[in-house]
Design an enzyme around this catalytic site. Structure first.
Site, PDB file in Angstrom:
ATOM      1  N   PRO A 193       9.959  55.188  70.957  1.00  0.00           N
ATOM      2  CA  PRO A 193       9.582  55.973  69.776  1.00  0.00           C
ATOM      3  C   PRO A 193      10.499  55.629  68.616  1.00  0.00           C
ATOM      4  O   PRO A 193      11.411  54.820  68.763  1.00  0.00           O
ATOM      5  CB  PRO A 193       9.870  57.409  70.240  1.00  0.00           C
ATOM      6  CG  PRO A 193      11.096  57.249  71.102  1.00  0.00           C
ATOM      7  CD  PRO A 193      10.953  55.895  71.790  1.00  0.00           C
TER       8      PRO A 193
ATOM      9  N   ALA B  55       9.433  62.962  66.231  1.00  0.00           N
ATOM     10  CA  ALA B  55       9.256  61.776  67.075  1.00  0.00           C
ATOM     11  C   ALA B  55       7.888  61.787  67.731  1.00  0.00           C
ATOM     12  O   ALA B  55       7.184  62.787  67.716  1.00  0.00           O
ATOM     13  CB  ALA B  55      10.342  61.718  68.138  1.00  0.00           C
ATOM     14  N   ASN B  56       7.515  60.648  68.292  1.00  0.00           N
ATOM     15  CA  ASN B  56       6.319  60.535  69.134  1.00  0.00           C
ATOM     16  C   ASN B  56       6.758  60.536  70.592  1.00  0.00           C
ATOM     17  O   ASN B  56       7.895  60.211  70.901  1.00  0.00           O
ATOM     18  CB  ASN B  56       5.632  59.200  68.879  1.00  0.00           C
ATOM     19  CG  ASN B  56       4.808  59.200  67.620  1.00  0.00           C
ATOM     20  OD1 ASN B  56       5.174  59.795  66.623  1.00  0.00           O
ATOM     21  ND2 ASN B  56       3.690  58.520  67.681  1.00  0.00           N
ATOM     22  N   ARG B  57       5.820  60.800  71.461  1.00  0.00           N
ATOM     23  CA  ARG B  57       6.093  60.631  72.891  1.00  0.00           C
ATOM     24  C   ARG B  57       6.058  59.158  73.232  1.00  0.00           C
ATOM     25  O   ARG B  57       5.079  58.477  72.941  1.00  0.00           O
ATOM     26  CB  ARG B  57       4.988  61.275  73.721  1.00  0.00           C
ATOM     27  CG  ARG B  57       5.039  62.747  73.777  1.00  0.00           C
ATOM     28  CD  ARG B  57       3.994  63.218  74.798  1.00  0.00           C
ATOM     29  NE  ARG B  57       3.628  64.592  74.537  1.00  0.00           N
ATOM     30  CZ  ARG B  57       4.377  65.639  74.851  1.00  0.00           C
ATOM     31  NH1 ARG B  57       5.535  65.466  75.475  1.00  0.00           N
ATOM     32  NH2 ARG B  57       3.993  66.853  74.571  1.00  0.00           N
ATOM     33  N   SER B  58       7.090  58.657  73.846  1.00  0.00           N
ATOM     34  CA  SER B  58       7.089  57.277  74.317  1.00  0.00           C
ATOM     35  C   SER B  58       8.296  57.051  75.204  1.00  0.00           C
ATOM     36  O   SER B  58       9.420  57.355  74.810  1.00  0.00           O
ATOM     37  CB  SER B  58       7.163  56.302  73.138  1.00  0.00           C
ATOM     38  OG  SER B  58       7.346  54.986  73.610  1.00  0.00           O
TER      39      SER B  58
END
Ligand code: CTP
Ligand code: CA
Length: 226
Positions: free
Chosen positions: A21, A33-36
């Site tokens: 992310p 943030a993004n999920r990653s």
């Protein structure tokens, strides 16, 4: 190639991979943030190195280890990720697996924001599109630019449109409508969208998706060799 001269298929090729992310600060203690997990991107970097490529992995914040045999540039934000990618060019191949935050906070606070009883309003600005920026470069565009697209519906149709819009060569699309199994999971079910083909790959471990993808890339480059 004969035994003695059988160089690894990506020997002499430079590959840049983004992974994980990005974190976009709100204030010194908070971020968007993004999920990653970074697992797919890290596996691709490792697989490219295993085929002999010189790999620069530009990674956002992840909790997994740096892959062996790869140069890793650790970054936090999308702006930093773009700068690190551009610094790694020229490259033969760019593979953009990062889950880049689409927006950052305009004017992040320099001190921790305190509760006042009224929730703050965050002004957001769009982040640079790293994949599109590299794919549309006039100078030092990698010969092969590969993007990823996580979609929850119309997976292949959206991926085809995204491929065109971003100017990349391939899009690896995956269906994340059952995201708990994919984001952070071991497996991935992908569709490889090229200019004129769509390949539906079976559900595979992310390491196997990585191995097949880099093998497919290696074939492309080997077709050039005498
Ligand atoms: N990407 C990127 N930089 C960004 C956003 C996305 O490099 N600022 C890359 C991702 O790494 C991925 C591809 O672009 O390879 C597609 O990302 P995605 O989020 O699906 O595309 P977006 O254009 O942001 O569209 P959406 O509105 O669906 O999020
Ligand atoms: Ca996005």
């Amino acid at each position: 190639a004969g035994q003695a001269g059988a160089a690894l298929p990506l020997a002499g090729r430079r590959v840049v991979v983004t992974s994980g992310p990005t974190h976009e600060p709100i204030d010194p203690v908070r971020y968007i943030a993004n999920r990653s997990s970074g697992r797919q991107g890290h596996a691709i970097a490792a697989a490219a190195a295993a085929l002999g490529a010189e790999v620069v992995l530009v990674s956002g914040p992840v909790s997994i280890p740096d892959p062996a045999g790869v140069t890793v540039r650790h970054v936090e934000t999308a702006v930093e990720m773009l700068a690190a990618v551009e610094a790694a060019l020229p490259a033969d191949v760019g593979i953009f697996t990062a889950a880049v935050a689409d927006w950052r906070v305009a004017g992040e606070a320099s001190q921790k924001m305190k509760k006042t009883g009224a929730a703050p309003k965050l002004a957001l600005v769009e982040n640079p599109d790293i994949l599109a920026t590299v794919a549309k470069r006039a100078v030092d565009r990698p010969r092969l630019v590969v993007g990823f697209a996580a979609e929850t519906e119309n997976v292949v149709a959206y991926a085809k449109a995204k491929r065109q819009r971003k100017g990349c060569d391939w899009i690896i699309a995956n269906d994340v409508s059952h995201a708990t199994g994919i984001m952070g999971g071991d497996n991935n079910t992908v569709h490889v969208v090229t200019a004129d083909t769509v390949e539906d790959w079976p559900d595979l471990p992310k390491t196997e998706v990585a191995a097949r993808l880099v093998a497919r890339i290696a074939r492309l480059f080997q077709e050039d060799r005498p």
